[in-house]
Scaffold this active site. Structure first.
Site, mmCIF file in Angstrom:
data_model
loop_
_atom_site.group_PDB
_atom_site.id
_atom_site.type_symbol
_atom_site.label_atom_id
_atom_site.label_comp_id
_atom_site.label_asym_id
_atom_site.label_seq_id
_atom_site.Cartn_x
_atom_site.Cartn_y
_atom_site.Cartn_z
ATOM 1 N N ASP A 1 0.606 -12.243 -25.718
ATOM 2 C CA ASP A 1 0.221 -11.977 -27.095
ATOM 3 C C ASP A 1 0.892 -10.686 -27.536
ATOM 4 O O ASP A 1 1.188 -9.835 -26.709
ATOM 5 C CB ASP A 1 -1.287 -11.752 -27.192
ATOM 6 C CG ASP A 1 -2.054 -13.032 -27.043
ATOM 7 O OD1 ASP A 1 -1.505 -14.068 -27.415
ATOM 8 O OD2 ASP A 1 -3.190 -12.977 -26.546
ATOM 9 N N ASP B 1 -7.172 -14.124 -25.353
ATOM 10 C CA ASP B 1 -8.445 -13.409 -25.429
ATOM 11 C C ASP B 1 -9.582 -14.228 -26.020
ATOM 12 O O ASP B 1 -10.730 -14.002 -25.709
ATOM 13 C CB ASP B 1 -8.279 -12.087 -26.187
ATOM 14 C CG ASP B 1 -7.479 -12.254 -27.469
ATOM 15 O OD1 ASP B 1 -7.369 -13.398 -27.935
ATOM 16 O OD2 ASP B 1 -6.987 -11.244 -28.009
ATOM 17 N N GLU C 1 -4.201 -14.974 16.650
ATOM 18 C CA GLU C 1 -5.512 -15.229 16.043
ATOM 19 C C GLU C 1 -5.911 -14.129 15.064
ATOM 20 O O GLU C 1 -6.738 -14.349 14.202
ATOM 21 C CB GLU C 1 -6.583 -15.448 17.127
ATOM 22 C CG GLU C 1 -7.028 -14.201 17.888
ATOM 23 C CD GLU C 1 -5.974 -13.749 18.890
ATOM 24 O OE1 GLU C 1 -5.281 -14.618 19.431
ATOM 25 O OE2 GLU C 1 -5.829 -12.542 19.101
ATOM 26 N N ILE D 1 -1.231 -16.481 20.879
ATOM 27 C CA ILE D 1 -1.789 -17.062 19.654
ATOM 28 C C ILE D 1 -2.138 -15.944 18.678
ATOM 29 O O ILE D 1 -2.905 -15.052 18.997
ATOM 30 C CB ILE D 1 -3.022 -17.916 19.997
ATOM 31 C CG1 ILE D 1 -2.542 -19.136 20.783
ATOM 32 C CG2 ILE D 1 -3.745 -18.343 18.742
ATOM 33 C CD1 ILE D 1 -3.624 -19.825 21.526
ATOM 34 N N THR E 1 -2.651 -2.650 20.996
ATOM 35 C CA THR E 1 -1.448 -1.966 20.509
ATOM 36 C C THR E 1 -0.894 -2.588 19.228
ATOM 37 O O THR E 1 -0.419 -1.886 18.355
ATOM 38 C CB THR E 1 -0.347 -1.986 21.586
ATOM 39 O OG1 THR E 1 -0.952 -1.766 22.843
ATOM 40 C CG2 THR E 1 0.697 -0.945 21.323
ATOM 41 N N GLU F 1 6.303 -11.308 24.405
ATOM 42 C CA GLU F 1 5.355 -11.316 25.526
ATOM 43 C C GLU F 1 5.464 -12.604 26.341
ATOM 44 O O GLU F 1 5.466 -12.584 27.571
ATOM 45 C CB GLU F 1 3.920 -11.143 24.994
ATOM 46 C CG GLU F 1 3.644 -9.727 24.503
ATOM 47 C CD GLU F 1 2.536 -9.659 23.447
ATOM 48 O OE1 GLU F 1 1.667 -10.551 23.424
ATOM 49 O OE2 GLU F 1 2.574 -8.718 22.618
ATOM 50 N N ASP G 1 -8.189 -19.870 -26.468
ATOM 51 C CA ASP G 1 -7.089 -19.596 -25.538
ATOM 52 C C ASP G 1 -7.393 -20.144 -24.148
ATOM 53 O O ASP G 1 -6.496 -20.291 -23.320
ATOM 54 C CB ASP G 1 -6.863 -18.080 -25.413
ATOM 55 C CG ASP G 1 -6.233 -17.485 -26.661
ATOM 56 O OD1 ASP G 1 -5.469 -18.209 -27.318
ATOM 57 O OD2 ASP G 1 -6.498 -16.318 -26.958
ATOM 58 N N VAL H 1 -3.959 -16.088 25.091
ATOM 59 C CA VAL H 1 -4.619 -15.244 24.091
ATOM 60 C C VAL H 1 -3.571 -14.391 23.366
ATOM 61 O O VAL H 1 -3.597 -14.222 22.152
ATOM 62 C CB VAL H 1 -5.671 -14.341 24.763
ATOM 63 C CG1 VAL H 1 -6.204 -13.316 23.780
ATOM 64 C CG2 VAL H 1 -6.799 -15.193 25.306
ATOM 65 N N ALA H 2 -2.611 -13.887 24.160
ATOM 66 C CA ALA H 2 -1.585 -13.031 23.579
ATOM 67 C C ALA H 2 -0.691 -13.801 22.624
ATOM 68 O O ALA H 2 -0.296 -13.305 21.581
ATOM 69 C CB ALA H 2 -0.739 -12.416 24.692
#
Ligand code: ATP
Length: 892
Positions: A326, A634, A284, A282, A731, A703, A638, A279-280
């Site tokens: 322009d 504009d 995500e 990846i 954290t 980690e 265009d 989990v750490a």
């Protein structure tokens, strides 16, 4: 009877309105109360609850929840509850992030809502189309999207493209006449215009017959495509990268678990450690933070008057290498004042500033009375008659409702006492052929009090000369050719060299029977009368913006319908061209193929007398040369160039709906400097995304490595699973978000544009992730080993030290991520969000370590003062070691 079968008077009565005054505000309120707002029902919106639950459908979160279940079944309730708490906190964070992104996208939609000109209480106002009610009188012109279903009551060459409703892609010409028959198909209702269809030519006025879901569009609203959520190239790349990272992370995790088990760690701990580590490892949270960074960036751009309509543009902006802009209104103020008038070889200077209708006429420094010169009088009268603009007084100022060029002509005439309202008592307008920038002229058929009819045409002098066969020279008709033509050309050049925008005026009498249906019949065999030259001062901030772009490796190209000499004069004032420069004209462009243009395009900074159609050629030639092109526009014509450009830019004030819809960026203030500001912000957003990618990935690498090395060295687990989860989910998140809000580095506009195909890890990012991650892992392990060897019985204490070192090392590293150079390159207090985030992450860490109630959950032990020195020393190593090496390398 249906509205299309009724005459105008009957429609007016049936809708209980007044075509001259419009509805009264009171009545508008009543009608709105009764029939609601003019809007189409939107599809189902995702509820807050659903959005919250969608946070938990992530694969890794599900794995984590399964791990919780197993912990629970094994009786490890504290672990289970702690994991659930962390998952919930993470879920809430994700929920708020997405909510914020969604809200800002919604706000964006509101901002780019289409607007409508409506007649209320005798005055024309601009309102959002949502506010329109049945019975409102609205006006529209080429490029507008019709805001409701209307019965047409005035049409000037009005053509509307109705493919959204009828599937017919060719525009239909619209008239006022009754259409007989009750069941006429939509495509044949020539006196009606429908919500969502587009005016491609001319202009008109209509009265609203139905709104919202009652309109023809409302009935098929289910067929409307929903707004797509667009993914930026970087988001796509991150998605692919995510898959690779998951595989890597899982492999490494498996390795850690396998080695751990072989080394004799117990199975449950290793299982939980493995899940936590996976989990750490990846990232995500990355896609969510990228989305938030993009949407917050988009909000910052709104504050700078730039609305991003297509999210990928945020990234492309940072790659722009050419801005094609322009001139009129974007680089200049579009506040025109006639200062010079030429006719029959005589020149008049006109005093006065802006649209204030006070001023005098001078000839060679002598004040003259305009009434004394017939030519001048006629030129000013025709300028005011062949006109669509209105001068309005607002507080102590005068403003123009309509085209500023025409406004200037109105004001010049007023300085000679010729008011359009008074003139319209003597002359009636029979027909109008509106201005378009391809023809570069407009005409009106006018009848005077004695029944005499004539065509008045005004437009670009070279075009007017082209359709004139004679010239009025001091009251006498002469053939326009040879000498007289040369004199006119000299006069035009003389005015253009002073950076003046020039308008020529011509006319021809027609007899009472002549019917003119098409502009080509009106605009030929004319008699040239004279010229009016007007100043349009550059916007003061553009010169600096052009320079800043040049320093940033971005070339500015001016594209204008104006005269080549006028364009060059203004380009010089703005620093777009210096020294000898090539100005390419539309007529030359006509003859060139895209390939031929490619050969020359790098040398050209000004394209003059171009038509909107030329813009596409210019974009393509630049793109073929490898440029990333921003192109402004504009009008309706265009749109193809805006769509083809890498960043299509449209004008918020003067832009048509068509141009806005085709564009990726809308400038609320029509200002060139805003494009530069948006590019700077685009570069900054991308750099900020790089910053937190670097921060999050380096943290993850750290980690994993601390765990992997410990297992290989046959050490106990340096971090318990719940600590890993805490670090990763709680954290890391806040500082990463704060990096997304960082201000640009000083030199962000001194670097060359980024290559658009640049990968996520380009420009040394990959190396930074690996090297910083490695050092974070190693120093955390060293802190752990030092304490563990001092006292092997107190494993939890050593683990707490590792936990604190890891957190601190990351929180120091986050400051390094703010710069491409080194941690010392920027003031660490320059981003208060980051300082706040780091302080709160630190506090959270201290709470986890020192709160007795939390200690059993997080397996922490209070750290004694002396050991903080070790923690601080170790956690500073990764960042400062590399900062030192950066300076050493720079010195050698
Ligand atoms: P850009 O906005 O592209 O810098 P522009 O506004 O000068 O350029 P156009 O609006 O196409 O470009 O105008 C081209 C020329 O047509 C002008 O130089 C002027 O001579 C003439 N012109 C502009 N507006 C009008 C008008 N309302 N009626 C008649 N002629 C016009």
């Amino acid at each position: 009877m249906k509205y299309h079968e009724m005459g105008e008077k009957d429609v007016e009565k049936a809708l209980n309105t007044n075509f001259q005054c419009g509805l009264q505000e009171e009545e508008v309120k009543n009608r709105r109360k009764q029939f609601g707002w003019n809007e189409l029902d939107e599809g189902e919106k995702q509820s807050a609850l659903l959005l919250f639950f969608s946070q938990f459908k992530d694969f890794m979160v599900l794995v984590l929840l399964a791990a919780t279940l197993i912990s629970g079944l094994l009786g490890e309730y504290i672990d289970a509850i702690a994991i659930i708490a962390i998952v919930l906190i993470n879920g809430f964070l994700g929920f708020f992030q997405e909510r914020k992104a969604e809200k800002s996208l919604h706000a964006l939609k509101e901002l780019s809502a289409p607007q409508v000109y409506v007649l209320r209480d005798r005055g024309w106002l601009k309102i959002t189309s949502k506010e329109v009610v049945v019975g409102d009188v609205i006006k529209f012109s080429s490029g507008d999207r019709i805001g409701a279903d209307v019965r047409i009551i005035e049409s000037n060459n009005l053509e509307i493209e109705e493919s959204a409703l009828t599937g017919e892609s060719l525009p239909v010409s619209k008239k006022v006449d009754i259409v007989a028959g009750e069941n006429v198909s939509l495509g044949d209702l020539e006196n009606m215009a429908f919500m969502g269809t587009m005016v491609t030519r001319g202009n008109g006025i209509g009265v609203v017959t139905s709104i919202g879901m009652k309109t023809a569009m409302g009935q098929i609203a289910h067929m409307l495509q929903n707004a797509q959520v667009m993914v930026t190239p970087l988001q796509r790349r991150l998605e692919q990268l995510g898959k690779i990272l998951i595989t890597f992370a899982l492999l490494l995790t498996a390795l850690v678990v396998a080695i751990g088990v072989i080394q004799g760690h117990d199975l449950y701990t290793m299982f939980l450690a493995g899940v936590s580590l996976a989990v750490a490892a990846i990232p995500e949270g990355l896609p969510a933070i990228v989305t938030v960074a993009l949407s917050l960036g988009v909000q910052r751009m709104i504050r700078m008057n730039a609305i991003v309509r297509k999210l990928p543009a945020v990234e492309t902006l940072g790659c722009a290498s050419v801005i094609c802009s322009d001139k009129t209104g974007t680089m200049t103020q579009n506040k025109m004042t006639v200062t010079h008038i030429w006719s029959s070889g005589q020149t008049w200077n006109v005093t006065g500033t802006g649209y204030h209708p006070g001023g005098e006429f001078y000839q060679r420094d002598h004040k003259v009375l305009p009434g004394n010169s017939k030519e001048l009088q006629q030129l000013l009268t025709f300028g005011a008659l062949c006109n669509h603009a209105e001068l309005k007084q607002k507080e102590n100022d005068y403003i123009i409702d309509g085209d500023p060029t025409e406004g200037a002509l109105l004001v010049a005439a007023m300085k000679a006492g010729l008011k359009r309202e008074n003139l319209l008592k003597q002359f009636t307008v029979e027909k109008e052929f509106p201005f378009d920038s391809s023809r570069k002229m407009m005409s009106m058929i006018i009848k005077d009090q004695h029944g005499k009819r004539f065509v008045i045409t005004k437009g670009a002098p070279d075009v007017i000369v082209g359709v004139s066969e004679s010239i009025l020279w001091t009251g006498r008709l002469q053939h326009l050719g040879g000498e007289s033509r040369e004199k006119v050309n000299d006069a035009v050049e003389g005015l253009a060299m002073q950076a003046l925008r020039t308008i020529a005026i011509a006319f021809k009498p027609i007899d009472s029977k002549t019917i003119i249906l098409h502009e080509s019949e009106a605009e030929k065999n004319l008699t040239f009368i004279g010229l009016q030259g007007m100043i349009d001062p550059p916007r003061p901030e553009v010169k600096a913006a052009v320079k800043e772009c040049r320093d940033a490796g971005i070339k500015t190209v001016m594209i204008t319908g104006d005269h080549a000499i006028t364009a060059e004069a203004i380009a010089r004032q703005l620093g777009i061209i210096k020294g000898n420069a090539k100005v390419l004209e539309g007529k030359v462009l006509n003859e060139m193929t895209v390939e031929e243009l490619e050969e020359e395009v790098e040398q050209v900074s000004v394209f003059a007398r171009v038509s909107p159609e030329h813009k596409l050629k210019i974009v393509k030639a630049l793109q073929n040369r490898g440029h990333i092109v921003a192109m402004t526009g504009d009008g309706v014509n265009d749109a193809p160039a805006i769509k083809t450009a890498d960043i299509g830019v449209s004008m918020g004030i003067t832009g048509t709906d068509v141009a806005k819809e085709a564009s990726a960026l809308v400038l609320l203030d029509d200002n060139f400097a805003t494009i530069k500001a948006a590019i700077k912000e685009g570069r900054n957003i991308y750099e900020n995304i790089r910053k937190f990618i670097r921060y999050l990935l380096a943290s993850n690498v750290g980690e994993i490595l601390v765990m992997l090395f410990a297992m290989i060295l046959a050490l106990p687990l340096p971090l318990v699973p719940i600590q890993i989860l805490w670090v990763n989910l709680v954290t890391d998140g806040l500082p990463a978000m704060a990096l997304g809000l960082d201000k640009p580095e000083e030199d962000v506009m001194k670097r060359k544009p980024r290559h658009h195909k640049e990968g996520v890890f380009a420009r040394g990012l990959g190396w930074k992730v690996v090297s910083r991650g490695f050092l974070i892992g190693v120093s955390t392990l060293m802190a752990f080993v030092t304490i563990y060897h001092r006292n092997p019985d107190q494993l939890a204490y050593a683990q707490t030290i590792a936990f604190a070192t890891l957190v601190l090392a990351q929180l120091i590293h986050v400051f390094d991520c703010r710069s491409e150079k080194s941690v010392f390159a920027r003031n660490p207090f320059g981003n208060w969000y980051l300082v706040g985030a780091v302080i709160s992450s630190l506090l959270l860490m201290l709470i986890v370590i020192y709160t007795p109630a939390l200690q059993p959950i997080f397996h922490t032990v209070p750290i004694i003062m002396r050991d903080w020195l070790l923690i601080i020393g170790m956690s500073a190593i990764p960042t400062f070691l590399l900062a030192g090496s950066f300076y050493l390398r720079k010195k050698t």
